[in-house]
Design a protein around this motif. Structure first.
Motif, short mmCIF file in Angstrom:
data_model
loop_
_atom_site.label_atom_id
_atom_site.label_comp_id
_atom_site.label_asym_id
_atom_site.label_seq_id
_atom_site.Cartn_x
_atom_site.Cartn_y
_atom_site.Cartn_z
N VAL A 301 7.66 -11.04 -0.32
CA VAL A 301 7.04 -9.81 -0.77
C VAL A 301 5.66 -9.68 -0.13
O VAL A 301 4.85 -10.61 -0.21
CB VAL A 301 6.92 -9.78 -2.31
CG1 VAL A 301 6.30 -8.46 -2.77
CG2 VAL A 301 8.28 -9.99 -2.95
N LEU A 302 5.41 -8.54 0.50
CA LEU A 302 4.16 -8.31 1.22
C LEU A 302 3.26 -7.47 0.33
O LEU A 302 3.50 -6.28 0.13
CB LEU A 302 4.46 -7.61 2.54
CG LEU A 302 5.66 -8.22 3.30
CD1 LEU A 302 5.96 -7.43 4.55
CD2 LEU A 302 5.39 -9.68 3.62
N SER A 303 2.24 -8.10 -0.20
CA SER A 303 1.39 -7.46 -1.20
C SER A 303 0.15 -6.88 -0.54
O SER A 303 -0.77 -7.61 -0.16
CB SER A 303 0.99 -8.48 -2.27
OG SER A 303 0.10 -7.91 -3.20
N CYS A 304 0.13 -5.57 -0.40
CA CYS A 304 -1.02 -4.86 0.17
C CYS A 304 -1.66 -4.03 -0.93
O CYS A 304 -1.09 -3.03 -1.36
CB CYS A 304 -0.59 -3.97 1.33
SG CYS A 304 0.27 -4.83 2.66
N GLY A 305 -2.79 -4.43 -1.41
CA GLY A 305 -3.52 -3.66 -2.39
C GLY A 305 -3.21 -3.95 -3.84
O GLY A 305 -4.02 -3.67 -4.72
N SER A 306 -2.05 -4.51 -4.14
CA SER A 306 -1.68 -4.75 -5.54
C SER A 306 -2.24 -6.09 -6.02
O SER A 306 -2.94 -6.79 -5.30
CB SER A 306 -0.16 -4.72 -5.68
OG SER A 306 0.43 -5.68 -4.84
N GLU A 307 -1.91 -6.44 -7.27
CA GLU A 307 -2.40 -7.68 -7.88
C GLU A 307 -1.29 -8.74 -7.86
O GLU A 307 -0.40 -8.71 -8.71
CB GLU A 307 -2.82 -7.42 -9.33
CG GLU A 307 -3.94 -6.43 -9.51
CD GLU A 307 -4.24 -6.18 -10.97
OE1 GLU A 307 -4.99 -6.96 -11.57
OE2 GLU A 307 -3.71 -5.19 -11.51
N PRO A 308 -1.33 -9.68 -6.92
CA PRO A 308 -0.26 -10.68 -6.84
C PRO A 308 -0.10 -11.48 -8.13
O PRO A 308 1.02 -11.78 -8.55
CB PRO A 308 -0.70 -11.58 -5.68
CG PRO A 308 -1.62 -10.73 -4.87
CD PRO A 308 -2.32 -9.84 -5.84
N MET A 309 -1.20 -11.85 -8.77
CA MET A 309 -1.11 -12.65 -9.99
C MET A 309 -0.33 -11.91 -11.07
O MET A 309 0.40 -12.51 -11.86
CB MET A 309 -2.50 -12.99 -10.51
CG MET A 309 -2.50 -13.81 -11.80
SD MET A 309 -4.16 -14.04 -12.49
CE MET A 309 -4.90 -15.05 -11.21
N ARG A 310 -0.44 -10.59 -11.07
CA ARG A 310 0.17 -9.79 -12.12
C ARG A 310 1.65 -9.51 -11.85
O ARG A 310 2.45 -9.40 -12.78
CB ARG A 310 -0.59 -8.48 -12.28
CG ARG A 310 -0.12 -7.60 -13.43
CD ARG A 310 -1.03 -6.41 -13.61
NE ARG A 310 -0.61 -5.58 -14.73
CZ ARG A 310 -1.23 -4.47 -15.11
NH1 ARG A 310 -2.30 -4.07 -14.47
NH2 ARG A 310 -0.76 -3.78 -16.14
N TRP A 311 2.03 -9.37 -10.57
CA TRP A 311 3.37 -8.89 -10.24
C TRP A 311 4.24 -9.89 -9.50
O TRP A 311 5.43 -9.64 -9.31
CB TRP A 311 3.25 -7.61 -9.40
CG TRP A 311 2.50 -6.54 -10.11
CD1 TRP A 311 1.26 -6.07 -9.81
CD2 TRP A 311 2.91 -5.81 -11.28
NE1 TRP A 311 0.88 -5.09 -10.69
CE2 TRP A 311 1.88 -4.90 -11.60
CE3 TRP A 311 4.07 -5.81 -12.06
CZ2 TRP A 311 1.96 -4.03 -12.68
CZ3 TRP A 311 4.15 -4.94 -13.14
CH2 TRP A 311 3.11 -4.06 -13.44
#
Length: 408
Positions: A301-311
């Motif tokens: 999953v490529l996390s751009c801008g979101s909260e990795p810890m949360r999702w």
């Protein structure tokens, strides 16, 4: 008579029969999937109650197969909430209809409560419960039923903290995506060539916000590597994302990399059937990642801008969430105003490294929705090939990787 199981004490702070419950969770599909363990705990506490979830239309079809929800109700919108536009002239009639429904309990499972707690209090339930951030109001008579909004932790665990605050029976945190045999038949109609395909990898290049999308050229480089590793490349997306997948398909055609573009061709459930048979999913941080987590399909999953810890999916062996630090995270801009540095800092090298690690993991058991294809990996090319993290770097037709911020 209380509807709770006789073998369990009644949930804390609720002194009376609970026969009708309305839960507010008016967010996107992935947010709804993450809420299912909390919804299960509510069902266990009141197994005979009628439970309605008030949400967005995007979640209605998913909720239709859940045992823990009896009814979907449309969220009308509310001032201060961005999820849906609101016509305030329609709110009095809506609130009157909600009062007529005679709810025993209204639960705010939406967020920190600054805007949603007043909305929930107006639904007319005998009791209200939910989260309360530091700046949020809660009905004084219901104050003890409002838990502090957690600032850290995975979304599923945050929502379960309310269940624990109310002494509901929390037993597990697993996500659900209930597929049926008919979904596989529908998939074959959408993709007639599926029966003759071996290992395949799904790429999901869309996301609701453009600021949450990794550059298409880099997706093309990853697709090229997966193709060279023996995987059929399958592009997924909604009908509204066809322009994105068509652009990527054009890039791949220039590289002599065939692909199957199913954007707009799958329903929610055929998408699940497609993912269940995939060797791996590579996607932006959007709802499809939670479907993969529920089905135990390996993913990057490529996390751009979101909260990795949360999702990020809790199973770090089967799933990799890649994110680069940025002072502006989390981002809610539709278009990034700062050069999209969090996306450009995430390189193709990083993704291929993660793919190698994920593809080395054993496949999920059949009942977990995993694939039965070989645990193949992206190959190196010859004795003097680059390191395994970026095996195709030296290919003569490799697309520009652009390791610095800029257009890609």
């Amino acid at each position: 008579m209380n509807a709770s199981s006789p073998s369990s004490p009644p949930p804390a702070f609720i002194d009376g029969a609970v026969r009708r419950i309305v839960v507010l969770r008016a967010l996107m599909l992935g947010d709804t999937i993450c809420a299912v363990p909390a919804l299960r705990a509510i069902r266990r506490a009141w197994p005979q109650a009628h439970i309605a979830l008030m949400g967005l239309p995007v979640a209605r079809e998913y909720l239709s197969r859940l045992d823990c929800v009896d009814e979907w109700r449309p969220f009308p919108g509310w001032p201060g909430l961005p999820e849906r536009g609101v016509d305030v002239r329609e709110l009095p009639a809506f609130l009157s209809a909600m009062h007529a429904s005679e709810w025993d309990l209204a639960i705010q499972l939406h967020g920190s409560g600054e805007s949603t707690n007043p909305f929930v209090a107006l639904l007319g339930a005998r009791w209200n419960a939910g989260f309360r951030g530091t700046a949020a109001w809660a009905p004084p008579a219901d104050a003890e039923r409002f838990a502090p909004w957690p600032l850290l932790g995975h979304e599923t665990q945050r929502l379960l903290s309310l269940c624990r605050h109310l002494s509901l029976p929390v037993e597990d945190e697993h996500l659900e995506f209930p597929l049926r045999e008919a979904d596989d038949d529908e998939l074959l109609r959408a993709w007639p060539g599926r029966a003759g395909v071996g290992a395949y990898a799904c790429l999901h290049v869309g996301a609701q916000l453009a600021s949450r999308r990794w550059p298409l050229r880099r997706f093309a480089a990853v697709a090229q590597a997966l193709h060279d590793g023996g995987h059929t490349v399958v592009l997924t997306g909604t009908a509204g994302e066809r322009a994105l997948t068509a652009e990527l398909a054009g890039m791949l055609a220039a590289l002599d990399v065939p692909c199957v573009d199913l954007a707009g061709e799958t329903t929610l459930w055929t998408l699940g059937a497609l993912l269940r048979g995939a060797r791996v999913l590579v996607c932006n941080d959007t709802g499809v990642s939670h479907i993969a987590a529920a089905l135990r399909v390996p993913s990057v999953v490529l996390s751009c801008g979101s909260e990795p810890m949360r999702w990020a999916p809790p199973d770090r062996a089967r799933h990799r969430v890649l994110a680069k630090p940025a002072p502006c995270r989390p981002c809610a801009y539709p278009e990034c105003p700062n050069g999209h540095a969090c996306a450009h800092a995430l390189s193709v090298f990083d993704v291929l490294q993660a793919l190698q690690e994920v593809l080395r993991q054993p496949l999920a058991a059949p009942d977990g929705g995993g694939s039965s294809s070989d645990s193949s990996s992206i190959p190196k090319e010859g004795a003097h090939a680059p390191p395994i993290a970026h095996p195709d770097l030296a290919r003569p037709r490799q697309l520009p990787l652009q390791p610095h911020a800029g257009t890609a």
